[in-house]
Design a protein around this motif. Sequence first.
Motif, PDB file in Angstrom:
ATOM      1  N   GLY A  21       0.814  -1.212   0.000  1.00 20.92           N
ATOM      2  CA  GLY A  21       0.000   0.000   0.000  1.00 20.92           C
ATOM      3  C   GLY A  21       0.842   1.254   0.000  1.00 20.92           C
ATOM      4  N   TYR A  22       0.175   2.380  -0.158  1.00 24.95           N
ATOM      5  CA  TYR A  22       0.850   3.675  -0.166  1.00 24.95           C
ATOM      6  C   TYR A  22       0.820   4.270   1.234  1.00 24.95           C
ATOM      7  N   ILE A  23       1.961   4.803   1.641  1.00 26.69           N
ATOM      8  CA  ILE A  23       2.077   5.450   2.945  1.00 26.69           C
ATOM      9  C   ILE A  23       2.529   6.892   2.728  1.00 26.69           C
ATOM     10  N   LYS A  24       1.887   7.780   3.452  1.00 28.41           N
ATOM     11  CA  LYS A  24       2.173   9.200   3.282  1.00 28.41           C
ATOM     12  C   LYS A  24       2.381   9.864   4.633  1.00 28.41           C
ATOM     13  N   TYR A  25       3.407  10.710   4.682  1.00 27.13           N
ATOM     14  CA  TYR A  25       3.641  11.568   5.846  1.00 27.13           C
ATOM     15  C   TYR A  25       4.143  12.907   5.337  1.00 27.13           C
ATOM     16  N   GLY A  26       3.375  13.922   5.576  1.00 27.15           N
ATOM     17  CA  GLY A  26       3.741  15.233   5.050  1.00 27.15           C
ATOM     18  C   GLY A  26       3.734  15.214   3.531  1.00 27.15           C
ATOM     19  N   GLU A  27       4.859  15.632   2.950  1.00 24.06           N
ATOM     20  CA  GLU A  27       4.984  15.647   1.492  1.00 24.06           C
ATOM     21  C   GLU A  27       5.568  14.347   0.943  1.00 24.06           C
ATOM     22  N   LYS A  28       5.946  13.446   1.826  1.00 27.98           N
ATOM     23  CA  LYS A  28       6.567  12.189   1.389  1.00 27.98           C
ATOM     24  C   LYS A  28       5.511  11.101   1.235  1.00 27.98           C
ATOM     25  N   GLN A  29       5.514  10.458   0.090  1.00 29.54           N
ATOM     26  CA  GLN A  29       4.590   9.354  -0.160  1.00 29.54           C
ATOM     27  C   GLN A  29       5.295   8.284  -0.978  1.00 29.54           C
ATOM     28  N   PHE A  30       5.233   7.045  -0.491  1.00 29.73           N
ATOM     29  CA  PHE A  30       5.888   5.933  -1.172  1.00 29.73           C
ATOM     30  C   PHE A  30       4.970   4.721  -1.168  1.00 29.73           C
ATOM     31  N   LYS A  31       5.162   3.900  -2.199  1.00 30.67           N
ATOM     32  CA  LYS A  31       4.503   2.600  -2.212  1.00 30.67           C
ATOM     33  C   LYS A  31       5.380   1.623  -1.436  1.00 30.67           C
ATOM     34  N   GLU A  32       4.810   0.969  -0.442  1.00 29.81           N
ATOM     35  CA  GLU A  32       5.560   0.051   0.408  1.00 29.81           C
ATOM     36  C   GLU A  32       5.139  -1.385   0.135  1.00 29.81           C
ATOM     37  N   ASP A  33       6.129  -2.208  -0.227  1.00 30.89           N
ATOM     38  CA  ASP A  33       5.865  -3.619  -0.502  1.00 30.89           C
ATOM     39  C   ASP A  33       6.198  -4.520   0.678  1.00 30.89           C
ATOM     40  N   HIS A  34       6.983  -4.017   1.623  1.00 30.38           N
ATOM     41  CA  HIS A  34       7.447  -4.855   2.720  1.00 30.38           C
ATOM     42  C   HIS A  34       6.781  -4.468   4.037  1.00 30.38           C
ATOM     43  N   ILE A  35       5.462  -4.519   4.038  1.00 25.38           N
ATOM     44  CA  ILE A  35       4.699  -4.303   5.256  1.00 25.38           C
ATOM     45  C   ILE A  35       3.701  -5.445   5.400  1.00 25.38           C
ATOM     46  N   ALA A  36       3.208  -5.654   6.611  1.00 29.67           N
ATOM     47  CA  ALA A  36       2.305  -6.779   6.849  1.00 29.67           C
ATOM     48  C   ALA A  36       1.392  -6.479   8.025  1.00 29.67           C
ATOM     49  N   PHE A  37       0.207  -7.036   7.996  1.00 25.76           N
ATOM     50  CA  PHE A  37      -0.680  -7.030   9.152  1.00 25.76           C
ATOM     51  C   PHE A  37      -0.283  -8.193  10.047  1.00 25.76           C
ATOM     52  N   ALA A  38      -0.297  -7.967  11.360  1.00 27.71           N
ATOM     53  CA  ALA A  38       0.104  -9.009  12.304  1.00 27.71           C
ATOM     54  C   ALA A  38      -0.752  -8.947  13.552  1.00 27.71           C
ATOM     55  N   ASP A  39      -0.883 -10.093  14.214  1.00 27.91           N
ATOM     56  CA  ASP A  39      -1.595 -10.140  15.489  1.00 27.91           C
ATOM     57  C   ASP A  39      -0.792  -9.423  16.562  1.00 27.91           C
TER      58      ASP A  39
END
Length: 617
Positions: free
Chosen positions: A102-120
């Motif tokens: 998914g895409y993550i944004k903070y301020g003016e920075k926005q990147f597509k992130e492939d190495h993230i995961a949902f976890a318990d």
Amino acid sequence: MIKNYFKIAWRNIRRNKAFSFINISGLAIGLCSFMFIAVFVYNELNYDTFPEESKNIYRVMLSSTGNGDVAVYPSVDVAVGNGMKEAFPEIKASTRLTPFTGYIKYGEKQFKEDHIAFADSNFLQIFSIKLLEGDQVTALEQPNSIVISKDFEKKYFGKNTSAYGKSIMMGIPGILYKITGVYDKIPNDAHFHFEAFLSMNGEYWAKGKTWSNIGYYTYLLLNKNTDPKILEKKFPQLVTKNVVPEIQHDMGVSLNEAQKSVNTFVFSLQPLRSIHLHSNTKYELEQNGDIKYIYIFSALALFILLLAGINFTNLSTAKAMKRAREVGIRKVLGSLKKQLITQFLSESVLLTLFGLLVGLGLVFLILPYFNQVANKNFTYRDFINFPFISCMTGLSFLTGILAGIYPAFFLSSFNTVKVLKGTSAQVSNKTFLRSGLVVFQFFISISLIIATIIVYQQLHFMQNKKLGFQQDQVVYLPDTDLLGRNQDAFEQKIAQDSRIVATSISWSVPGDPQMNGTEIFPKNETGNGTTIHANIYNIDYNYLKTLGIKISSGRNFSKDFPTDSGGIIINEAMVRELGWSRTNPIGKSIVRSGQKEYKVVGVVKDFNYASAKQKIA
């Protein structure tokens, strides 16, 4: 006395510079190669040992049998882990992980992130992922919370700014996630590497009760002294209780038909430490290693070291004639055979120790290139540490003794009178061993050359193998779905370019490891009645044309047939899997999960949509 032996050995090494250089160089290259392979093998064998209770952590696997073929999956459905924990007291805890892009944004920075995961919420504890900031126990308890790595923090917040307690925007249009923890990084020797973990708590899909699909990488922490094999024998009762009713409902089949899944739907446990080398399914979190390569590289390391020792022995015995007179004079002056053997062994050990030092120097020079080839991140610390240096010093000492023992006994056995008279018969009569060693060297070298040629041919085959679809001159543009309603207009616009032959929109492309999948069942009585797992591509009318995928029977989707909204195109592998090889599959129907029925309008020739090493499913 020992000091005197090494002093004389040093003088002989300095006096015979060319001989010493050749010997030390050969040993250095051999030891350098051995060290690289040894560190590589050790690293591969010690994957996933970082969790404190790694010996008691197991991943739940699923094996599904259909038409004589067994498909193995490293993930299971959403309710499996917790259901197993509630059913069996042998299980101390369960935790789940599911990758997310998914895409993550903070301020003016926005990147597509492939190495993230949902976890318990207990994932960090079970895998001993310690936090630099935040509480490991509670960091993922609250909905919309996220734990990030130090590199992730630097990427969005800079080097000197703490991200703890701040919020970032996830997805488009976006949901705020609060950063509740920061960790250093996932160890290199792990079978997964994620830059951020999102909390599953609060996600509606994470509360599902289904058992018959895949997508959730589920890990169980067993109580100590629990036998996983005995626990596995209890899993069929869960299949009967949870999977059978689901298949009966979703597929619209009879209870007797659904009960077949008790034997064809098998849960098993895989030790965490064996995942990297003993698991290579289509849906692994990352590309794993292979235990066969460990055996091959280990044998190669021993052969290289053996060749270096043989080379040393040959050079030493070849130089025996030049040292024969020295041996004779030493014996005349009263040297004992034991003293001569010790002297020559001292020289041999000293040469191997020099070879070790030069070999370490070569390691430091070559290490960056080795990391590129091996796809590793080894540092100098992996080679400069007390256990490794101690082992290599001991090995070098042993190599020096073994490589020098024959030359030492050979030289010390010279007859004093014959040697001083210049008679060389004794020397020439004992060269049969040297000849044998040379022949052995040639044998090993030729074997390695043949192996290299075979590897080259395999690589050439891989590079030129026909995969069943067009690869050249095809450009893939990801994430055009973010254009929303403008996606079709975008496609029409670029199709107007005269350089573009064809365009297509699809949810998937060949080679994508994460594909949409479902259980399917043949509705027609001529089918074999087996439920199988199928991978699904959602495509448009131009997909087959754009990728050059050939139709073997039937037709492509067409705007001239409104009923194609309920149509499906299958590959030849599915025709075989469903038992339709001897009949015409066109017009037959299949039912997918949720009792959705589709009619077959076409069959395409098999193409490698996954790794070419794997059977086309």
